[in-house]
Each structure stands twice: as C-alpha cells, then as structure tokens.
Design an enzyme around this catalytic site. Sequence first.
Site, PDB file in Angstrom:
ATOM      1  CD  GLU A 219     -52.307 -44.293  15.809  1.00 32.00           C
ATOM      2  OE1 GLU A 219     -53.188 -44.685  16.599  1.00 32.00           O
ATOM      3  OE2 GLU A 219     -51.102 -44.494  16.005  1.00 32.00           O
TER       4      GLU A 219
ATOM      5  CB  SER B 111     -15.416   8.625   8.110  1.00 31.41           C
ATOM      6  OG  SER B 111     -14.378   9.222   8.850  1.00 31.41           O
TER       7      SER B 111
END
Length: 787
Positions: A90, A349
């Site tokens: 690029e 419990s």
Amino acid sequence: MEGQGVRARASQGRRRWWALLAAEVVLIGAMLLDLAFPLPLPSAHGGGAVVLARDGTPLRAFADRKGVWRYPVQADAVSPLYLQALVGYEDRWFWRHPGVNPVALARAAGQALRNGRVVSGGSTLSMQVARIIDPHRRTPAGKLRQLFRALQLELHVGKRGILQLYLDRAPFGGAIEGVEAASWAYLGKPASRLSHAEAALLAVLPQAPSRLRPDRHPDAAQAARDKVLVRMAGLGIWSAADAHDARIEPVVARSLQAPRHAALLAQRLRSGARGAARIASTIDLDLQRVVEDRVAAYFSSLPDRTSAALLVVDNATMEARAYVGSLDLDDNARLGHVDMVRAWRSPGSTLKPFLYGMALDDGLIHSQSLLVDAPQSFGDYRPGNFDTGFNGPVSAADALRLSLNIPAVDLLDRLGPSRFDARLAHAGIRLKWPEGARPNLSMILGGVGARLEDLVGAYAALSRGGVAGRVRYTPGDPRVERRVMSEGAAWIVRDILERTPRPGSPTDLFDTGGRSRLAWKTGTSYGYRDSWALGTTPAYTIGVWVGRPDGTPMPGQYGALTALPLLLEIGGSLPRGRVAGIPRRPASVAPVDICWPLGTPVHLQPAALCHRRMAAWSLDGTVPPTLPERQARAWNAGREDFDIDAVTGQRLSADCQRPHSRRPAAMARWPVLAAPWLTPREREASSLPPLAPDCADDGRARTMALHIEGVRDGATLASGSHAPVRVDVRALGTDDSVRWLVDGRLVAETRGATATSLTFAEPGEHVLTALADGGAWDRLGFSVLAR
C-alpha cells in the site's frame, strides 16, 4: 563595485526576509486552518467492545452505536507478515513521507490522463486513514480535503498513531472494521498468527471490501491476494519460495458470525468496564464451549421455561473458567436475559456443610456424633425431611450425606442462627432475608436468599483448607479470601461429602478414591422452585442451579434428580492435564474409635456401655460426647451410675429397708427420641434394672408410657369392599403433641388422645409408630390384605 555588492547583499536580505515572512504567513495560515477545521479523531469510547477469553479469543463482541464490530489491537500484537504486506503493497514510503507522496500522486495522475481512467492510486496510508475518519466525495475538492487531513494526522498523531488507526478502523466488508476483527471473523484466529497468504489477503481486502469479501467472492479475493504476493516477492520483502507456497493456499473463509460465548458474563463485564474496548476475562474457552454444549443438550428434555446457571472456578486462583448465566440468552419464555449466577434464590440445603464445619470447630460434634432424626418441635417450628421419612439415630456424617433436616435444625439451634449468619457473612457468603426477617432456624433449609457465585466461592473452601474466596472474572479482580472453617473441619466435611454414593451406585461399589474425587451436595428449595448441586475437586469447584427464573414451581424436579446429573457430567469434563494434589489430612485431624450412645472414645468407657462401635475423625484432639437432649425429661441420654444388689441384680436406692451387698453399676442411655428405632437388645441395655422392693423410689425409672389404641399389634386388616383400609387410632398416656409415622414416614399429627384416621390403599406389612414430644412412644405392626 563596492556599492554593487552592498546593493546585492541588501536585495538578498530582503528576499530572505520576504521568504521568512511568507513561511510565517503559511505557518499561521496552516495553524488557523487546523484550528478552524480540527481533526475529527474517532473517540476511544465509541460504545463497541469485545470481551476476551483468557487466551485472547473473543467470547462476545458488542457492536458500536453504528452497528460496527471492531476489536482494537496494538501494532505489536499483529503479525509482522501483515504489517510487511500492508506497508509493502500500500505505501512503501510510509515511514519517510510527510503524509503525502507527491511522486505517487504525479504517477497516478499521469496514468489516469494516458488511459482515461484510474489505473493505480496515489493515496498513502495517511491519506487512507484521513478518508476513513473524514469521508468525502471523490472530487478535486474532496481530494484537497483528504490531503489536508493527512497532513493533520502526521502532525497530531504521528506515524504509529496513523498505523494504529488503520489497524482498528480499516473496512473489511460487512460491519467488520479493523484487522483483528477481520481475522477472527473470516479466519477464526487472531491477527498475530497469520500466514503469508492470510496476511496478503487481509492487506488487500480494504481496497474493495464488498467486492473482495472472501466469504462471498473467494475467486476475486484469491486473485487480489495473489497480486499482493507477486508484489512482495518482486520487492524482495518476501522470498519467492514463500510467495509461491502462499499462492497454493486456497482462500477459505468462514461465514461472518459474531462470537457469543459466556454471553451474560460478557455483558456483565462490559457494564462494569467503563467504556473499555477490550475486556479480558478468566474464562477457558475450550471448557466454556464444552459446558455450553452439554447444558444445551441436557436441558432439551426438561420442562418448558426451565433455565439453568452453571459456574466452574479454579480453586488455586478463584478465577472463573466457565460461566453459564441462563440456558439461552434469546429465549424470552425462559427469561434468558436474566443472569441466574448472581440472582437471589432459596439455597435449599446447600448451607448444611458449613453448619457441620462450624459445629466441628466449636467442639459440638465429631464426624460420627450421634444425632437423632425423629419428629420434634423447635418452639413453633416443626421441620420435616424432604422424603417425609425419619431415620432415628444417625451419625453426623450420615446426616450430612443424606441431607436430613431435623439433625441440621437441631445443630443450628445449638450453634445459634445469628452467629451462623454472621460467620457466613464474614466468609463472604451474603444471605438475603425477607423484609423484616431476622436469622432463624429456617435458614438451614433454604428460608433465605443466596447467590450461586457466593455458594461456589464458599464451597471452594472445602478444597482450600477452609478458606473461601470471591469468584474472580477478570485477571485484575482483587483476591478476596476469608476463612469459613478450620483446615481440619474443611477436610472432615470434604471427606464426608466425597463418600456420598452417587445416585444409582451401590454404596459398597462406590469408589471414593476415583477419577475426580468430587465432593458434592444437592439442595432443593420449598415448592420445587430451585434445584442445586455444588461440588468441589482438588482443582475445581462447580455450581449448578436449575429452575424457572420467574420462581414458579417445577413439581417432581429436585436437586439430586435435576441438577446433580449435570454436575457429575461437567465434573467428568474438567481438564485432565491440570495437576492438583489431593488435600492431605491435616495434623489436627486424627482417627478415633467411638461408641454409641455416649459418643466418647472406646478406651474411655466400659465395654458394656458400647452398644455400637464406629470409626470417627476427631478434630484438635477433641471427642465431644453425644449432645444433651434439648428438653428436660425424666429420662435423659448419657451415662447413668447406680448401685445394684450383687446377688439379685436389682437396683438399689439410697434408702433401703434391708441390708444389701451393694455393687456399683453403670448404664448408657440413648436419646429418648431414638427409642423407636433401637433394636430390642439396645433397648434392654439402655433400661434400668428393676428397683428392689424394699428400696424407696429414686425417681430414676422411666415413667413415660404411651399406648396406641385402634389397632392391635400383629393384626391383619381388610376392608369389606374395594375401598382402601381405614383405621381410626389415638395415643393414650400423654397430653403432648403426637406424631404418627407409618413405615418411618410422617403421616399425621395429633395432640393428647385426639383420634386420627389413617388410610392404607396398598397391601402389605406396615409399622405404625406414635411418638410424643416428651419422648413417650409406642410401636406396633400389622398387615393389610389385598382385595
């Protein structure tokens, strides 16, 4: 000549002055333009975020306000191959030009004039970033604006800042921006692990994101990628061999789908991250996937609107490794958006192990202490067992394994509910009480609110020497640890729970030293609204909740049936490579043989007082005797010393009319409520000898007597029709409350001699027991004939 030289120098000075003035004007103009048109840098807090697993893999991505998926990443965390391809293809002069490359622009303009179309672009990376942050039309004015923004970028953020903006903001098709998001979306891997072919593909994709999307246009994407590979080899950045090998690699992309694992945890972390774009978690993605798959498969057959929560924690660090907040985030019928890991629910419990641990530390019990599972009242509170049955005399270990309610309430009554609540709170187990309520005995059976994450942090104490911890969800979460019980008590409780037989496994075949050494406990809240299973191995602690988030009951679904199978399944899926030592027995814990009913060591009592011998664990050298009975009675448990006649064996009181050859004797008495469950031999051994006729009453004889009226012992009952057998019975001999048990299960309750009707629909043999609060009892057996 000299005058000409003076004039020349003066002219040269004026030119320099004008040049400086012009430069100052240009500089001031640029500054004014920069102030008038400030650089529109994107906000770091745009609303988007990604939550990561502990290995950096995305768990869940949150789009920003515009619906864009973006995973911010630093340049040093991106593959060097990608950076080479990006800059080499690029903008080769990126690190040298001031933001604009005049040579590239002139070349691009010349090619466009010769060919009548754009052949190659002249944009630098700086100009591309300028167009990303400040979009414009493709007009000469737009190009000038792009050039200006590129120069601003160079001035304000510099080369590395420009590169960072490109890595995070470059378009890659669809709603994907940034190389890290694209790498995960298309390739399923981080941008740090790209091959030559993958780096080239991602480098070229932003040139035409829609046209080159590899999931839709793989041929076009491959052609563009190969062009990059040829360029990289031609420039000598990559070797020809690497480029050749990369071209052989096909373009294979996944369909775009944002990850969504541990969705509710990710949402929770994002809410608390204060706008952070990348949020690290402690979740193990491989385990998370396994857990989610197993949970989804497991719940396919459960009732509608059922949801679940599951949490797996590493005991060493208290970091969460798997987190399921609901069964399905998108299922509105199941209220999938509600995170049940941190919802307040009745714990059933599940608090019992901590009660027994504290009772051990307080010297109330040892592991085989004699407790009584029989109907009894605690003021106005009259608890029963889950299965409505009773077991009579049980050890503390069995009471915990079987999750019996009466022994637990009895222990809590002795320990003190407020004290128990305070000690749990100190250890990080916060409980939520109904408005206006205070700690009471119902808390041990679930009459309070608790959260799954707090329970998991507490259960980890059983594998961490008694030290509970707050569950951590990010590496930065502080370590908060508090002791909930001593190391020795934790070891004993863990040993008890580890030996609990799994459903469907014969007790004598259960391998307590097996594959995972899982110590577990289940719980079910009142009305079948919550099913729980919590377990801990030396390495991990697991918590499972099953229920309906709206709190409606699920009849027939309870902890051992609904939550425990999933817990055991997940326990078998835990990582095998993790090495964690089995908790060694602490020096404070020692084996000791004890006897019932006294509960003290064998060597400290005569053999005649040892009715049942058991192997127990003692803590800190303490072997507490059997707990005293809660109500004062004429007949109380414990050792009873008295004199007998050496010849007749009759009991002697202090006042006898005739002379006797006295001999000291002793007897061990069982708790009175245990009497119906004793063997005839144990009852006889626990009974006083008859008093000699010439001796005054010493008040020691058991005076409590009860008689069942309405059916005789050994009777055979049959109805005259096909209707069930009905029997009217009453208890004579007491004014106390009387509980009626059929085959050990509570079926009715009366007071004094009030009658009650019992119905028997099934044929067979039955045992009827009447047990008064004061300890008086009677028992008989009868048969019901089939019609």
